[in-house]
Design a protein around this motif. Structure first.
Motif, PDB file in Angstrom:
ATOM      1  N   LEU A 168      91.826  12.542 -86.738  1.00  0.00           N
ATOM      2  CA  LEU A 168      91.573  12.905 -88.136  1.00  0.00           C
ATOM      3  C   LEU A 168      91.221  11.681 -88.985  1.00  0.00           C
ATOM      4  CD1 LEU A 168      94.370  15.555 -88.767  1.00  0.00           C
ATOM      5  CD2 LEU A 168      91.902  15.976 -88.563  1.00  0.00           C
ATOM      6  N   GLY A 169      91.309  10.492 -88.395  1.00  0.00           N
ATOM      7  CA  GLY A 169      90.962   9.270 -89.107  1.00  0.00           C
ATOM      8  C   GLY A 169      92.146   8.418 -89.502  1.00  0.00           C
ATOM      9  N   LEU A 170      93.355   8.806 -89.087  1.00  0.00           N
ATOM     10  CA  LEU A 170      94.541   8.017 -89.393  1.00  0.00           C
ATOM     11  C   LEU A 170      94.674   6.859 -88.420  1.00  0.00           C
ATOM     12  CD1 LEU A 170      97.131  10.856 -90.079  1.00  0.00           C
ATOM     13  CD2 LEU A 170      95.975   9.412 -91.764  1.00  0.00           C
ATOM     14  N   ALA A 171      95.166   5.733 -88.939  1.00  0.00           N
ATOM     15  CA  ALA A 171      95.324   4.544 -88.133  1.00  0.00           C
ATOM     16  C   ALA A 171      96.796   4.161 -88.039  1.00  0.00           C
ATOM     17  CB  ALA A 171      94.501   3.409 -88.738  1.00  0.00           C
ATOM     18  N   HIS A 172      97.079   3.053 -87.382  1.00  0.00           N
ATOM     19  CA  HIS A 172      98.464   2.692 -87.127  1.00  0.00           C
ATOM     20  C   HIS A 172      99.180   2.226 -88.387  1.00  0.00           C
ATOM     21  CE1 HIS A 172      97.242   2.009 -82.707  1.00  0.00           C
ATOM     22  NE2 HIS A 172      97.776   3.202 -82.860  1.00  0.00           N
ATOM     23  N   GLU A 173     100.377   2.718 -88.570  1.00  0.00           N
ATOM     24  CA  GLU A 173     101.126   2.461 -89.795  1.00  0.00           C
ATOM     25  C   GLU A 173     101.535   1.004 -89.948  1.00  0.00           C
ATOM     26  OE1 GLU A 173     102.891   3.536 -93.441  1.00  0.00           O
ATOM     27  OE2 GLU A 173     101.438   4.552 -92.146  1.00  0.00           O
ATOM     28  N   GLN A 174     101.770   0.303 -88.849  1.00  0.00           N
ATOM     29  CA  GLN A 174     102.210  -1.081 -88.956  1.00  0.00           C
ATOM     30  C   GLN A 174     101.114  -2.021 -89.457  1.00  0.00           C
ATOM     31  OE1 GLN A 174     102.276   0.731 -86.206  1.00  0.00           O
ATOM     32  NE2 GLN A 174     101.493  -0.366 -84.438  1.00  0.00           N
ATOM     33  N   ALA A 175      99.886  -1.529 -89.564  1.00  0.00           N
ATOM     34  CA  ALA A 175      98.801  -2.315 -90.146  1.00  0.00           C
ATOM     35  C   ALA A 175      98.682  -2.098 -91.652  1.00  0.00           C
ATOM     36  CB  ALA A 175      97.477  -1.966 -89.465  1.00  0.00           C
ATOM     37  N   SER A 176      99.591  -1.337 -92.219  1.00  0.00           N
ATOM     38  CA  SER A 176      99.550  -1.038 -93.650  1.00  0.00           C
ATOM     39  C   SER A 176      99.673  -2.300 -94.487  1.00  0.00           C
ATOM     40  CB  SER A 176     100.698  -0.089 -94.023  1.00  0.00           C
ATOM     41  OG  SER A 176     100.829   0.015 -95.425  1.00  0.00           O
ATOM     42  N   PRO A 177      98.910  -2.410 -95.573  1.00  0.00           N
ATOM     43  CA  PRO A 177      99.067  -3.556 -96.483  1.00  0.00           C
ATOM     44  C   PRO A 177     100.467  -3.649 -97.084  1.00  0.00           C
ATOM     45  CG  PRO A 177      97.032  -2.365 -96.948  1.00  0.00           C
ATOM     46  CD  PRO A 177      97.813  -1.522 -95.990  1.00  0.00           C
ATOM     47  N   ASN A 178     101.179  -2.529 -97.130  1.00  0.00           N
ATOM     48  CA  ASN A 178     102.514  -2.512 -97.718  1.00  0.00           C
ATOM     49  C   ASN A 178     103.622  -2.795 -96.715  1.00  0.00           C
ATOM     50  OD1 ASN A 178     101.824  -2.005-100.406  1.00  0.00           O
ATOM     51  ND2 ASN A 178     101.607   0.190-100.024  1.00  0.00           N
ATOM     52  N   GLN A 179     103.263  -3.029 -95.463  1.00  0.00           N
ATOM     53  CA  GLN A 179     104.256  -3.359 -94.438  1.00  0.00           C
ATOM     54  C   GLN A 179     104.704  -4.807 -94.616  1.00  0.00           C
ATOM     55  OE1 GLN A 179     104.753  -5.957 -91.729  1.00  0.00           O
ATOM     56  NE2 GLN A 179     102.877  -5.157 -90.818  1.00  0.00           N
ATOM     57  N   ASN A 180     106.017  -5.025 -94.551  1.00  0.00           N
ATOM     58  CA  ASN A 180     106.573  -6.376 -94.684  1.00  0.00           C
ATOM     59  C   ASN A 180     107.584  -6.645 -93.574  1.00  0.00           C
ATOM     60  OD1 ASN A 180     106.890  -8.926 -95.890  1.00  0.00           O
ATOM     61  ND2 ASN A 180     108.664  -8.214 -97.083  1.00  0.00           N
TER      62      ASN A 180
END
Length: 265
Positions: A168-180
């Motif tokens: 559906l176009g979703l990518a991996h969450e750990q690449a999120s800009p908000n991940q710290n």
């Protein structure tokens, strides 16, 4: 579902794949609690270059389907039982996204699904409409490499939901800009440089540590969601503060709300 690849901002990420780890994956690091059922997932495309940062994040806008689209899915092989599991869990996305998955047995299809197809033991999917570009005709666009009649239900749920999230176009969450995430890099390097992954240091940098910039206009993202079906396992030894993530097997509340915004009903 646990293996990650990230690429340069000049390269559009095209697919995500996963390989099942073996018991010996944790032999180098006895404090790592990953079980033999843990997955290690890799994003891949035709221009993969190790050590470069991905353009991937939570949702890649350039790979979205038309809102309201009926996405045709065709199986390239697999038993009736395994095909039924894919149908069961893929359709959960329809409860939240304004798309439909129509499983066809002939003619053209948007997604072509194989089970250990041509001996491929990984699980992966192209991102969204990249399946049309990079897997045209009857070429495979998704694979499930470790399913069999004895697979646990949690494995079916987690893996199928994850790969159809990619579709559906979703990518991996750990690449999120908000991940710290406070990575314990020596432990992560040692784990992934060992078997069965045998990655280089550059691979680990790209696959595990890289993330999007907050001003990247090609993506849509939310607050970091460790419960996301698109987030991979993180052993507590992988971080300096003990942060960990188990094997997510169901859609999180944020998964549901975000996909509903991407494909509104």
């Amino acid at each position: 579902m646990k293996k990650i690849i990230l690429f340069s901002a000049a390269i559009i990420l095209l697919a995500a794949s996963c390989k099942k780890t073996e018991n010996n994956a944790s032999e180098q690091l006895p404090d790592v609690k990953a079980s033999s059922t843990a997955k290690v997932c890799v994003d891949k495309g035709p221009n993969v270059e190790p050590g470069k940062v991905s353009t991937e994040s939570v949702f890649v806008k350039t790979t979205s389907w038309a809102n309201g689209k009926t996405i045709k899915v065709k199986f390239l092989n697999g038993t009736t039982f395994l095909q039924g599991k894919v149908k069961q869990y893929a359709k959960i996305w329809e409860d939240y996204a304004n798309v439909k998955f129509s499983f066809v047995t002939s003619g053209t299809a948007d997604l072509k699904v194989g089970f250990k197809y041509n001996g491929d033991e990984g699980s992966w999917s192209y991102l969204g409409t990249d399946a049309l570009t990079y897997a045209p005709g009857n070429e495979q666009s998704m694979n499930f490499g470790w399913f069999d009649a004895n697979s646990p239900e949690s494995d079916f749920s987690g893996t199928i939901l994850h790969e159809f999230g990619h579709a559906l176009g979703l990518a991996h969450e750990q690449a999120s800009p908000n991940q710290n995430i406070q990575w314990n890099k020596p432990v992560v390097y040692a784990y992934f440089q060992g078997p069965p992954n045998n990655w280089t240091k550059a691979d680990v940098d790209a696959q595990v540590f890289a993330k999007y910039g907050k001003n990247d206009k090609t993506i849509s993202y939310t607050a970091y969601d460790p419960a996301s079906i698109m987030q991979y396992f993180i052993d507590e030894s992988f971080t300096t503060d003990g942060f960990s993530v188990g094997e997510n097997t169901v859609l999180s509340a944020t998964d549901k709300s975000h996909i509903a915004k991407v494909y509104p009903k």
